[in-house]
Each structure stands twice: as C-alpha cells, then as structure tokens.
Motif scaffolding. Structure first.
Motif, PDB file in Angstrom:
ATOM      1  N   ALA A   1      -0.935 -24.072  -7.121  1.00 35.89           N
ATOM      2  CA  ALA A   1      -2.119 -24.127  -6.610  1.00 35.89           C
ATOM      3  C   ALA A   1      -3.624 -23.135  -6.962  1.00 35.89           C
ATOM      4  O   ALA A   1      -3.376 -21.652  -6.853  1.00 35.89           O
ATOM      5  N   PHE A   2      -3.482 -23.329  -7.689  1.00 39.34           N
ATOM      6  CA  PHE A   2      -4.368 -22.519  -8.740  1.00 39.34           C
ATOM      7  C   PHE A   2      -6.271 -21.874  -8.389  1.00 39.34           C
ATOM      8  O   PHE A   2      -6.771 -22.960  -8.293  1.00 39.34           O
ATOM      9  N   GLY A   3      -6.444 -20.779  -8.712  1.00 43.66           N
ATOM     10  CA  GLY A   3      -6.973 -20.703  -7.890  1.00 43.66           C
ATOM     11  C   GLY A   3      -7.918 -18.773  -7.972  1.00 43.66           C
ATOM     12  O   GLY A   3      -6.793 -18.869  -8.558  1.00 43.66           O
ATOM     13  N   PRO A   4      -9.159 -18.902  -8.114  1.00 46.68           N
ATOM     14  CA  PRO A   4      -9.649 -17.212  -8.312  1.00 46.68           C
ATOM     15  C   PRO A   4      -9.119 -16.251  -7.039  1.00 46.68           C
ATOM     16  O   PRO A   4      -8.454 -16.217  -6.139  1.00 46.68           O
TER      17      PRO A   4
ATOM     18  N   GLU B   1     -12.127  -0.751  -8.648  1.00 47.87           N
ATOM     19  CA  GLU B   1     -11.145  -0.702  -9.774  1.00 47.87           C
ATOM     20  C   GLU B   1      -9.896  -0.760 -10.455  1.00 47.87           C
ATOM     21  O   GLU B   1     -10.069  -1.109 -11.557  1.00 47.87           O
ATOM     22  N   ASP B   2      -9.445  -1.047  -9.156  1.00 48.66           N
ATOM     23  CA  ASP B   2      -7.909  -1.093  -9.504  1.00 48.66           C
ATOM     24  C   ASP B   2      -7.401  -2.556 -10.067  1.00 48.66           C
ATOM     25  O   ASP B   2      -6.685  -2.983  -9.603  1.00 48.66           O
ATOM     26  N   ALA B   3      -9.301  -3.640  -9.716  1.00 45.77           N
ATOM     27  CA  ALA B   3      -8.396  -4.905  -9.777  1.00 45.77           C
ATOM     28  C   ALA B   3      -9.133  -5.286 -10.168  1.00 45.77           C
ATOM     29  O   ALA B   3     -10.988  -5.215 -10.445  1.00 45.77           O
ATOM     30  N   GLU B   4      -9.546  -7.213 -10.551  1.00 45.90           N
ATOM     31  CA  GLU B   4     -10.055  -7.966 -11.276  1.00 45.90           C
ATOM     32  C   GLU B   4      -9.513  -9.578 -11.164  1.00 45.90           C
ATOM     33  O   GLU B   4      -8.773  -9.654 -10.925  1.00 45.90           O
ATOM     34  N   LEU B   5     -11.096 -10.334 -11.223  1.00 43.69           N
ATOM     35  CA  LEU B   5     -10.963 -11.374 -10.951  1.00 43.69           C
ATOM     36  C   LEU B   5      -9.942 -12.738 -11.449  1.00 43.69           C
ATOM     37  O   LEU B   5     -10.194 -12.400 -13.042  1.00 43.69           O
ATOM     38  N   ALA B   6      -9.096 -12.975 -11.357  1.00 45.13           N
ATOM     39  CA  ALA B   6      -8.190 -13.794 -12.358  1.00 45.13           C
ATOM     40  C   ALA B   6      -7.881 -15.293 -11.959  1.00 45.13           C
ATOM     41  O   ALA B   6      -7.788 -15.842 -11.117  1.00 45.13           O
ATOM     42  N   GLU B   7      -8.185 -16.301 -12.489  1.00 42.26           N
ATOM     43  CA  GLU B   7      -6.712 -17.958 -12.132  1.00 42.26           C
ATOM     44  C   GLU B   7      -5.577 -17.239 -11.696  1.00 42.26           C
ATOM     45  O   GLU B   7      -5.113 -16.959 -12.845  1.00 42.26           O
ATOM     46  N   VAL B   8      -4.996 -17.893 -10.060  1.00 40.83           N
ATOM     47  CA  VAL B   8      -3.718 -17.315 -10.151  1.00 40.83           C
ATOM     48  C   VAL B   8      -3.242 -18.812  -9.046  1.00 40.83           C
ATOM     49  O   VAL B   8      -3.278 -19.587  -9.045  1.00 40.83           O
ATOM     50  N   ASP B   9      -2.103 -18.953 -10.128  1.00 34.39           N
ATOM     51  CA  ASP B   9      -0.626 -19.995  -8.555  1.00 34.39           C
ATOM     52  C   ASP B   9      -1.117 -18.823  -7.507  1.00 34.39           C
ATOM     53  O   ASP B   9       0.147 -18.049  -7.150  1.00 34.39           O
ATOM     54  N   TRP B  10      -1.622 -19.414  -6.362  1.00 37.31           N
ATOM     55  CA  TRP B  10      -1.298 -18.788  -5.157  1.00 37.31           C
ATOM     56  C   TRP B  10      -0.335 -19.117  -4.634  1.00 37.31           C
ATOM     57  O   TRP B  10       0.450 -18.092  -3.916  1.00 37.31           O
ATOM     58  N   ALA B  11       0.171 -20.496  -5.182  1.00 36.09           N
ATOM     59  CA  ALA B  11       1.731 -20.955  -4.444  1.00 36.09           C
ATOM     60  C   ALA B  11       2.898 -20.028  -5.005  1.00 36.09           C
ATOM     61  O   ALA B  11       4.185 -20.761  -4.628  1.00 36.09           O
ATOM     62  N   ALA B  12       3.101 -19.178  -5.934  1.00 37.68           N
ATOM     63  CA  ALA B  12       3.773 -18.649  -6.934  1.00 37.68           C
ATOM     64  C   ALA B  12       4.693 -17.993  -5.957  1.00 37.68           C
ATOM     65  O   ALA B  12       5.022 -17.181  -6.545  1.00 37.68           O
ATOM     66  N   SER B  13       4.159 -17.396  -4.840  1.00 35.51           N
ATOM     67  CA  SER B  13       4.740 -16.975  -3.809  1.00 35.51           C
ATOM     68  C   SER B  13       4.129 -16.938  -2.660  1.00 35.51           C
ATOM     69  O   SER B  13       3.455 -17.529  -2.159  1.00 35.51           O
ATOM     70  N   PRO B  14       5.366 -17.027  -1.153  1.00 40.67           N
ATOM     71  CA  PRO B  14       4.793 -17.147   0.244  1.00 40.67           C
ATOM     72  C   PRO B  14       3.754 -16.589   0.553  1.00 40.67           C
ATOM     73  O   PRO B  14       3.601 -16.606   1.372  1.00 40.67           O
ATOM     74  N   ALA B  15       3.918 -15.198  -0.211  1.00 39.98           N
ATOM     75  CA  ALA B  15       2.877 -14.511   0.761  1.00 39.98           C
ATOM     76  C   ALA B  15       1.403 -14.560   0.471  1.00 39.98           C
ATOM     77  O   ALA B  15       0.975 -14.632  -0.864  1.00 39.98           O
ATOM     78  N   THR B  16       0.442 -14.404   1.508  1.00 37.71           N
ATOM     79  CA  THR B  16      -0.866 -15.075   1.237  1.00 37.71           C
ATOM     80  C   THR B  16      -1.840 -13.705   0.316  1.00 37.71           C
ATOM     81  O   THR B  16      -1.789 -13.206   0.450  1.00 37.71           O
ATOM     82  N   VAL B  17      -2.660 -14.767  -0.209  1.00 37.05           N
ATOM     83  CA  VAL B  17      -2.815 -13.951  -1.540  1.00 37.05           C
ATOM     84  C   VAL B  17      -4.551 -13.574  -0.051  1.00 37.05           C
ATOM     85  O   VAL B  17      -4.884 -13.791   0.445  1.00 37.05           O
ATOM     86  N   LEU B  18      -4.519 -12.445  -0.632  1.00 35.39           N
ATOM     87  CA  LEU B  18      -5.863 -11.586  -0.530  1.00 35.39           C
ATOM     88  C   LEU B  18      -6.934 -11.821  -1.321  1.00 35.39           C
ATOM     89  O   LEU B  18      -7.859 -11.137  -2.147  1.00 35.39           O
TER      90      LEU B  18
END
Length: 243
Positions: free
Chosen positions: A117-120, A137-154
């Motif tokens: 499941a790919f999304g920002p 400043e520690d992070a930036e937006l990118a498209e990732v596979d949300w389903a690559a881990s069972p932990a919820t994406v913030l």
C-alpha cells in the motif's frame, strides 16, 4: 496371432502407465487453477474494505498472489468458501484461506498473498538518537509502502513532532507508531502545578503527582487538601484540569 495380440496388449499397458500420471497431474493443475481464481475474485472487494480510507492520504495498492502446490490432491467440493484466517489481515505478507463447506470431506488450504500500500509518509532524513525529541527538520515527505511493517504510519506531523524516539532512527525509515512515545514531563512524586480556568476566573495550585506525566496524556494529582484530580499534561510540565 496370439504373440501379436500379447505384444499389442503389452504396448497398451505401457501407454496407459505413461498416460495416467499425466492425467492426474492435469486434474490437479485444473483444481489448483480454479481455487486460485476463486481467491483472486474474493480478494479485490475484501481489499477495498480493509485498506484505510483517507481522501487526503490516498493509498495505491499492489497485490502479488502466490500459488498453491500444483501436486495438491483434494476431494471434490461443491462449494468452496474463501476467508481470511483468524488473527491475520490483508496487509503485507498474508494468506487467503479456501475451505470446502460442501463435499464428501472438508479441507482447508491457503494461498499466499503480499499486499503493498503505497502512499505519502514522513521519512527520517538524518540520524536521530534514542530518546531524542523529534522536530519537523528530522523528516521529509516521501512515498513508502505503508504495509511493509504492521506498525501504523504516522502520516501527519502533529502525530510525531514533539514525541521522543523509542530507539535510534536511521535515514530512510518511515515514522511509525512503534518508533515514538510521548515526552515525559514529570515523574510520580514530583510537585506539579495544576491549572484550571473558566468564565471570568482561573485557579492555579501545586499538587503531588501520583502518576508519571506524559505530554498529551492524563495524570493523577493529589491536591493540598487531599483531593485527587485528573488532568491533561501540558508541554510546560503543568497539568490542565477541567472543572
């Protein structure tokens, strides 16, 4: 004539011996093909119901279906029921169950499936130590596979900015729920300022913390008169109490 007939029967026997295993394999292949088609037909509507819906953060799904063992031999079945095994979900590496509910013998097989499941998402762009407070400043937006881990994406900054890291984070990691925890404002036993306000008035007293204070969560405080109250822990190490 008799030797010729004998040779003919022997030849037929050899032909049948060679042919029958092939027929069995073809039957098994047809059976597994039909079961896999049943799994695919069930998967799409089930996936649409399972994927989180957020118009502001749409997810693009990709599905990789596995295959049943082509050597599988199953009893005939009048009705096969697809299902999701207990304790699993259509997220990351999973499987679809296929069970016979109408047949001379009941069976249950599983087709492996991988759901992406790919999304920002916010991705760590520089090393962050364990216990550090995350900033924009520690992070930036990118498209990732949300389903690559069972932990919820913030997926929203307010969900992780100001939170402490649970362990050291390396560049490229999408920020997930298991990576952060609320900042500790005070410990149990500390003296804490408790504030409360209403129309035309405000009250501020010092009390004793009965529980640790985590920013954004509730804490229990004993006031000087012995009354125990509950309030919301603030970033400035105070507690806001609603009257």
């Amino acid at each position: 004539m008799r030797p010729t007939l004998h040779r003919l029967l022997a030849a037929c026997g050899w032909a049948l011996a060679l042919l029958l295993p092939g027929l069995g394999t073809a039957h098994a292949n047809n059976q597994t093909d039909e079961l896999e088609k049943t799994a695919r037909a069930w998967l799409q509507p089930a996936l649409e119901a399972a994927i989180p819906k957020d118009e502001a953060l749409p997810l693009r799904t990709e599905v990789v279906m596995g295959a049943l063992d082509a050597r599988l031999r199953l009893a005939p079945c009048a009705r096969v029921e697809p299902h999701l095994p207990a304790g699993s979900r259509l997220w990351g590496r999973s499987r679809i169950g296929l069970r016979c509910v109408e047949g001379p013998s009941r069976w249950n097989v599983f087709v492996p499936v991988t759901v992406k499941a790919f999304g920002p998402a916010w991705v760590i762009k520089r090393p962050v130590d364990a216990g550090a407070t995350l900033t924009q400043e520690d992070a930036e937006l990118a498209e990732v596979d949300w389903a690559a881990s069972p932990a919820t994406v913030l997926a929203r900054p307010e969900m992780w900015i100001g939170q402490e890291t649970a362990f050291a984070l390396t560049p490229g990691l999408a920020i997930r729920q298991n990576m952060v925890r609320p900042t500790k404002a005070f410990a149990a036993g500390d003296q804490v300022r408790v504030n409360s306000s209403g129309t035309g008035f405000s009250i501020s007293v010092t009390g004793l913390a009965l529980t640790a204070g985590l920013v954004g969560q509730s804490a229990r405080i004993r006031l000087p008169g012995g009354r125990v109250v509950t309030g919301l822990v603030q970033e400035d190490q105070t507690v806001e109490m609603a009257l």
